[in-house]
Design a protein around this motif. Structure first.
Motif, short mmCIF file in Angstrom:
data_model
loop_
_atom_site.label_atom_id
_atom_site.label_comp_id
_atom_site.label_asym_id
_atom_site.label_seq_id
_atom_site.Cartn_x
_atom_site.Cartn_y
_atom_site.Cartn_z
N TYR A 21 1.13 -1.14 -0.21
CA TYR A 21 0.02 0.62 0.12
C TYR A 21 0.83 1.13 -0.28
O TYR A 21 1.80 1.21 0.24
CB TYR A 21 -1.03 0.04 1.73
CG TYR A 21 -0.15 -0.09 2.60
CD1 TYR A 21 0.22 1.18 2.91
CD2 TYR A 21 -0.06 -1.11 3.54
CE1 TYR A 21 0.48 1.04 4.50
CE2 TYR A 21 0.65 -1.60 4.72
CZ TYR A 21 1.08 -0.20 4.77
OH TYR A 21 1.82 -0.01 6.09
N GLN A 22 0.49 2.61 -0.30
CA GLN A 22 0.80 4.02 -0.09
C GLN A 22 0.24 4.76 0.67
O GLN A 22 -1.12 4.28 0.84
CB GLN A 22 0.62 4.47 -1.66
CG GLN A 22 1.23 5.32 -1.70
CD GLN A 22 1.48 6.36 -2.40
OE1 GLN A 22 0.56 6.67 -3.03
NE2 GLN A 22 1.54 7.65 -2.40
N LEU A 23 1.01 4.84 1.40
CA LEU A 23 -0.55 5.98 3.03
C LEU A 23 0.24 7.39 3.08
O LEU A 23 1.73 7.65 2.92
CB LEU A 23 0.07 5.32 4.04
CG LEU A 23 -0.19 5.87 5.50
CD1 LEU A 23 -1.60 6.15 5.74
CD2 LEU A 23 0.08 5.00 7.01
N ARG A 24 -0.93 8.30 2.21
CA ARG A 24 -0.70 9.40 2.88
C ARG A 24 -1.59 9.92 4.21
O ARG A 24 -2.49 9.43 4.69
CB ARG A 24 -1.75 10.01 1.68
CG ARG A 24 0.01 9.94 0.44
CD ARG A 24 -1.27 9.86 -0.70
NE ARG A 24 -2.29 8.94 -0.88
CZ ARG A 24 -2.92 9.55 -0.91
NH1 ARG A 24 -3.60 10.60 -1.85
NH2 ARG A 24 -4.40 8.67 -1.59
N GLN A 38 -5.39 13.87 12.91
CA GLN A 38 -4.69 13.31 11.11
C GLN A 38 -5.70 12.63 10.30
O GLN A 38 -6.26 11.89 10.65
CB GLN A 38 -3.93 13.31 11.34
CG GLN A 38 -3.35 12.11 11.31
CD GLN A 38 -1.76 11.56 11.65
OE1 GLN A 38 -1.37 11.72 11.04
NE2 GLN A 38 -1.94 10.13 12.04
N PHE A 39 -5.57 13.36 9.14
CA PHE A 39 -6.35 12.13 8.10
C PHE A 39 -5.64 11.53 7.28
O PHE A 39 -4.51 11.37 7.27
CB PHE A 39 -6.69 12.94 6.69
CG PHE A 39 -8.01 14.03 7.47
CD1 PHE A 39 -9.26 13.54 7.71
CD2 PHE A 39 -7.83 15.52 7.66
CE1 PHE A 39 -10.78 14.34 7.79
CE2 PHE A 39 -8.90 16.50 8.10
CZ PHE A 39 -9.66 16.07 8.16
N TRP A 40 -6.11 9.73 7.11
CA TRP A 40 -5.24 8.81 6.98
C TRP A 40 -5.76 8.26 5.56
O TRP A 40 -7.03 8.18 5.60
CB TRP A 40 -4.81 7.45 7.79
CG TRP A 40 -4.42 7.53 8.65
CD1 TRP A 40 -4.83 8.50 9.55
CD2 TRP A 40 -3.40 7.11 9.24
NE1 TRP A 40 -3.59 8.44 10.98
CE2 TRP A 40 -2.85 7.64 10.73
CE3 TRP A 40 -2.41 5.79 8.60
CZ2 TRP A 40 -1.67 7.04 11.54
CZ3 TRP A 40 -1.34 5.19 9.51
CH2 TRP A 40 -1.13 5.94 11.00
N PHE A 41 -5.04 8.51 4.39
CA PHE A 41 -5.59 8.09 2.98
C PHE A 41 -4.58 6.63 2.42
O PHE A 41 -3.12 6.56 2.54
CB PHE A 41 -5.24 9.13 2.26
CG PHE A 41 -6.28 10.49 2.15
CD1 PHE A 41 -7.56 10.47 1.50
CD2 PHE A 41 -5.79 11.49 3.07
CE1 PHE A 41 -8.61 11.12 2.17
CE2 PHE A 41 -6.56 12.34 2.65
CZ PHE A 41 -8.14 12.37 2.36
N LEU A 64 -13.50 6.13 10.67
CA LEU A 64 -13.80 6.17 9.27
C LEU A 64 -14.18 5.66 7.84
O LEU A 64 -12.79 5.91 7.55
CB LEU A 64 -14.98 7.61 8.90
CG LEU A 64 -15.94 7.87 7.42
CD1 LEU A 64 -17.04 7.10 8.15
CD2 LEU A 64 -16.10 9.50 7.92
N LEU A 65 -14.01 4.76 7.57
CA LEU A 65 -13.50 3.95 6.35
C LEU A 65 -14.32 4.69 4.89
O LEU A 65 -15.73 4.19 5.41
CB LEU A 65 -13.49 2.98 6.44
CG LEU A 65 -12.51 2.40 7.91
CD1 LEU A 65 -12.75 1.05 7.91
CD2 LEU A 65 -11.13 2.60 7.28
N GLN A 66 -14.10 4.98 3.93
CA GLN A 66 -14.59 4.62 2.65
C GLN A 66 -14.05 3.93 1.74
O GLN A 66 -13.28 4.40 0.83
CB GLN A 66 -15.12 6.34 2.72
CG GLN A 66 -16.39 6.89 1.00
CD GLN A 66 -16.69 7.88 1.57
OE1 GLN A 66 -16.08 8.97 1.84
NE2 GLN A 66 -17.11 8.80 0.29
#
Length: 76
Positions: A21-24, A38-41, A64-66
């Protein structure tokens, strides 16, 4: 949003799982900083026939997972 480039805490086995995966991460705007750390993508990079379970250390929070087909709220 400003990128959060600080070291990642709580994600286990980071070096072994990095190819999956790539985490931002981004800091919230000023109005949300008291509510959101923070926001995790996450962009997953898995072939169709491969699965991956990512383990994280728990912290008192909720996620919150979308995704394209569903939204989940996980309270820890």
């Amino acid at each position: 949003m400003k990128s959060n480039l600080s070291p990642i805490n709580g994600v286990l086995h980071q070096q072994q799982s990095a190819p999956n995966y790539q985490l931002r991460r981004y800091f919230p705007c000023t109005e949300l900083k008291d509510l959101v750390e923070q926001f995790w993508f996450v962009d997953w990079c898995l072939p169709d026939n491969k699965t991956h379970t990512q383990r994280n250390l728990p912290d008192p929070n909720f996620h919150l997972l979308q995704s394209t087909d569903e939204i989940k709220i996980i309270i820890l």
